[in-house]
Design a protein around this motif. Structure first.
Motif: not given
Length: 137
Positions: A74-97
């Motif tokens: 029941g926890s963890g409905k949010a994620r912190f994701i980094t893109h060290p060489q990327g842009k500030l946009v969600v990609t299809k490879r991200d673990h979606l939450a």
């Protein structure tokens, strides 16, 4: 609107900088606004992102059984994701939450934002509030 404590943002950005050039994907958890000692001027049921679960917790069990035992049910409905060489946009490879805090270098106040799972940017409010003290019972 997504609410997060300043302390959590600071720790996550430090972790991201330390992990660079590797990406991070960390489960976040929230605390209801009513549990804070100070008045946040929010509805008591409003979730405020306050802490995270270590990404390596339960990894060996997960590798064998395919379950995440490092995050309470029941926890963890949010994620912190980094893109060290990327842009500030969600990609299809991200673990979606339901909510994703995404960060990119240089890991400062202008290098992170909140998104929903479809990639729409959400309003984000960083609160200068301390989460309630917790103890291991």
């Amino acid at each position: 609107m997504i609410y997060v404590t300043r302390g959590l943002v600071d720790v996550l950005l430090d972790l991201a900088e330390d992990a660079e050039p590797n990406a991070l994907d960390i489960t976040l958890a929230s605390t209801p606004a009513r549990n804070f000692e100070s008045d946040l001027d929010l509805d008591p049921e409003t979730p405020v992102l306050t802490h995270f679960y270590l990404p390596d917790a339960g990894r060996s069990v997960g590798a064998v059984f395919g379950m995440d035992l490092g995050t309470p049910a029941g926890s963890g409905k949010a994620r912190f994701i980094t893109h060290p060489q990327g842009k500030l946009v969600v990609t299809k490879r991200d673990h979606l939450a339901a909510v994703m805090l995404l960060a990119v270098p240089p890991w400062d106040e202008r290098s992170y934002a909140a998104f929903d799972r479809s990639g729409r940017q959400l309003d984000l409010s960083v609160l200068d509030a301390e989460p309630p003290q917790e103890s291991l019972a």
